[in-house]
Design a protein around this motif. Structure first.
Motif, mmCIF file in Angstrom:
data_model
loop_
_atom_site.group_PDB
_atom_site.id
_atom_site.type_symbol
_atom_site.label_atom_id
_atom_site.label_comp_id
_atom_site.label_asym_id
_atom_site.label_seq_id
_atom_site.Cartn_x
_atom_site.Cartn_y
_atom_site.Cartn_z
ATOM 1 N N ASP A 1 0.682 -1.195 0.181
ATOM 2 C CA ASP A 1 -0.159 0.043 0.190
ATOM 3 C C ASP A 1 1.003 1.314 0.130
ATOM 4 O O ASP A 1 0.504 2.235 -0.824
ATOM 5 N N PHE A 2 1.901 1.236 0.984
ATOM 6 C CA PHE A 2 2.688 2.336 1.008
ATOM 7 C C PHE A 2 3.488 2.797 -0.431
ATOM 8 O O PHE A 2 3.521 3.883 -0.883
ATOM 9 N N THR A 3 3.486 1.691 -1.245
ATOM 10 C CA THR A 3 4.561 2.132 -2.230
ATOM 11 C C THR A 3 3.319 2.099 -3.587
ATOM 12 O O THR A 3 3.931 2.501 -4.633
ATOM 13 N N ASN A 4 2.207 1.575 -3.319
ATOM 14 C CA ASN A 4 1.400 1.282 -4.437
ATOM 15 C C ASN A 4 2.163 0.465 -5.457
ATOM 16 O O ASN A 4 2.111 0.665 -6.785
ATOM 17 N N TRP A 5 2.561 -0.631 -5.097
ATOM 18 C CA TRP A 5 3.407 -1.571 -5.936
ATOM 19 C C TRP A 5 2.859 -3.082 -5.192
ATOM 20 O O TRP A 5 3.144 -3.512 -4.121
ATOM 21 N N PRO A 6 2.412 -3.983 -6.180
ATOM 22 C CA PRO A 6 1.700 -5.181 -5.690
ATOM 23 C C PRO A 6 2.558 -6.463 -5.266
ATOM 24 O O PRO A 6 2.208 -7.220 -4.971
ATOM 25 N N THR A 7 3.877 -6.210 -5.375
ATOM 26 C CA THR A 7 4.764 -7.331 -5.364
ATOM 27 C C THR A 7 5.772 -7.197 -4.403
ATOM 28 O O THR A 7 6.386 -5.825 -3.999
ATOM 29 N N ILE A 8 6.593 -8.097 -3.873
ATOM 30 C CA ILE A 8 7.881 -8.114 -3.049
ATOM 31 C C ILE A 8 8.914 -8.810 -3.894
ATOM 32 O O ILE A 8 8.521 -9.840 -4.490
ATOM 33 N N PRO A 9 9.919 -8.240 -4.015
ATOM 34 C CA PRO A 9 10.824 -7.471 -3.128
ATOM 35 C C PRO A 9 10.476 -6.094 -3.649
ATOM 36 O O PRO A 9 9.997 -5.580 -4.934
ATOM 37 N N GLN A 10 10.779 -4.881 -2.889
ATOM 38 C CA GLN A 10 10.808 -3.469 -3.175
ATOM 39 C C GLN A 10 12.090 -2.870 -2.741
ATOM 40 O O GLN A 10 12.541 -2.973 -1.692
ATOM 41 N N LEU A 11 12.881 -2.161 -3.612
ATOM 42 C CA LEU A 11 14.024 -1.609 -3.382
ATOM 43 C C LEU A 11 13.941 -0.136 -3.279
ATOM 44 O O LEU A 11 13.308 0.584 -4.148
ATOM 45 N N TYR A 12 14.431 0.354 -2.169
ATOM 46 C CA TYR A 12 14.209 2.000 -1.926
ATOM 47 C C TYR A 12 15.734 2.340 -1.803
ATOM 48 O O TYR A 12 16.619 1.895 -1.068
ATOM 49 N N VAL A 13 16.278 3.592 -2.366
ATOM 50 C CA VAL A 13 17.712 4.181 -2.387
ATOM 51 C C VAL A 13 17.196 5.561 -2.017
ATOM 52 O O VAL A 13 16.239 6.385 -2.887
ATOM 53 N N ASN A 14 17.710 6.293 -1.014
ATOM 54 C CA ASN A 14 17.617 7.535 -0.533
ATOM 55 C C ASN A 14 16.071 7.914 -0.353
ATOM 56 O O ASN A 14 15.687 9.076 -0.821
ATOM 57 N N GLY A 15 15.327 6.795 0.170
ATOM 58 C CA GLY A 15 13.703 7.281 0.416
ATOM 59 C C GLY A 15 13.213 7.293 -0.982
ATOM 60 O O GLY A 15 11.999 7.098 -0.734
ATOM 61 N N GLU A 16 13.455 6.770 -2.008
ATOM 62 C CA GLU A 16 12.862 6.958 -3.100
ATOM 63 C C GLU A 16 13.024 5.283 -3.758
ATOM 64 O O GLU A 16 13.792 4.606 -3.588
ATOM 65 N N PHE A 17 11.708 5.144 -4.183
ATOM 66 C CA PHE A 17 11.291 3.485 -4.718
ATOM 67 C C PHE A 17 11.913 3.628 -6.080
ATOM 68 O O PHE A 17 11.886 4.414 -6.807
ATOM 69 N N ILE A 18 12.904 2.531 -6.109
ATOM 70 C CA ILE A 18 13.514 2.124 -7.316
ATOM 71 C C ILE A 18 12.945 1.289 -8.199
ATOM 72 O O ILE A 18 12.572 0.977 -9.372
ATOM 73 N N GLY A 19 12.189 0.254 -7.591
ATOM 74 C CA GLY A 19 11.547 -0.936 -8.253
ATOM 75 C C GLY A 19 11.706 -2.389 -7.568
ATOM 76 O O GLY A 19 12.296 -2.371 -6.577
ATOM 77 N N GLY A 20 11.168 -3.100 -8.227
ATOM 78 C CA GLY A 20 11.128 -4.660 -7.754
ATOM 79 C C GLY A 20 12.160 -5.366 -8.606
ATOM 80 O O GLY A 20 13.150 -4.759 -9.288
ATOM 81 N N ALA A 21 12.131 -6.727 -8.542
ATOM 82 C CA ALA A 21 13.126 -7.533 -9.082
ATOM 83 C C ALA A 21 13.359 -7.397 -10.620
ATOM 84 O O ALA A 21 14.543 -7.202 -11.118
ATOM 85 N N ASP A 22 12.221 -7.217 -11.224
ATOM 86 C CA ASP A 22 12.376 -6.934 -12.886
ATOM 87 C C ASP A 22 12.794 -5.748 -13.001
ATOM 88 O O ASP A 22 13.842 -5.725 -13.885
ATOM 89 N N ILE A 23 12.559 -4.537 -12.406
ATOM 90 C CA ILE A 23 13.341 -3.320 -12.777
ATOM 91 C C ILE A 23 14.610 -3.152 -12.276
ATOM 92 O O ILE A 23 15.530 -2.646 -13.094
ATOM 93 N N VAL A 24 14.872 -4.057 -11.113
ATOM 94 C CA VAL A 24 16.460 -3.898 -10.771
ATOM 95 C C VAL A 24 17.235 -4.830 -11.679
ATOM 96 O O VAL A 24 18.250 -4.329 -12.002
#
Lengths: 104, 80
Positions: A63-86
């Motif tokens: 809910d916080f990220t409005n992103w339906p899957t885990i994992p979730q990567l944050y850098v400097n407080g900013e959402f970078i993405g999940g496994a696919d985007i990483v």
């Protein structure tokens, strides 16, 4: 403390945060294990947060990220993405620059 | 209840009519897929926004019935 506040504090206090299933040293899902390994590959220190600890956290981060899957990567407080985007950023050589900013 | 391949393709097509969809069933179990989606609708958008378009197309199934769908988005027309 609300889950929302816990998440906010965690990403405020740690340059790199990985919300994952399991822990960095004992991941419990292939996608989470992949991102942890990529971060270790870049030699980046990161805070791992096991979202399986409570159902509230597991749903709360989505809910916080409005992103339906885990994992979730944050850098400097900013959402970078999940496994696919990483993976995509790693393959396109864009991840190093993002992670570098975390050290500043 | 895993999601059949045709359903995923149809849902993405409804949201992105011009999309080229390459969907691979990784484990032959209707539950672990990899998909590459090429669409002009992605142009000028960041990865997070592009992926969110796919999540919206899948109407909330992502992370629920659809456990493992690895998504790769390609903006049609931009140099790949």
């Amino acid at each position: 403390m609300s889950v929302h506040q816990f998440i906010q504090d965690t990403i405020d206090q740690n340059p790199v945060v990985l919300f994952m299933k399991g822990e960095a040293m004992a991941p419990m899902c292939g996608f989470s294990a992949y991102v942890a390994r990529v971060l270790q590959h870049y030699g980046v220190e990161f805070k791992d947060v096991n979202v399986l600890e409570t159902e509230e956290l597991r749903q709360g981060i989505k809910d916080f990220t409005n992103w339906p899957t885990i994992p979730q990567l944050y850098v400097n407080g900013e959402f970078i993405g999940g496994a696919d985007i990483v993976r995509d950023m790693h393959e396109e050589d864009e991840l190093a620059a993002v992670l570098k900013k975390a050290e500043e | 209840m895993p999601l059949p391949k045709e359903t995923i393709e149809q849902m993405i097509k409804e949201a992105l009519p011009d999309a080229n969809i390459e969907l691979e069933d990784l484990a032959d179990d209707n539950d672990h897929y990899a998909v590459t989606i090429t669409s002009s609708a992605f142009r000028g958008k960041g990865r997070i926004e592009q992926h969110r378009m796919i999540f919206d197309a899948l109407k909330g199934r992502m992370g629920n019935e659809l456990h493992a769908l690895a998504i790769k988005t390609v903006a049609a027309g931009e140099d790949e």
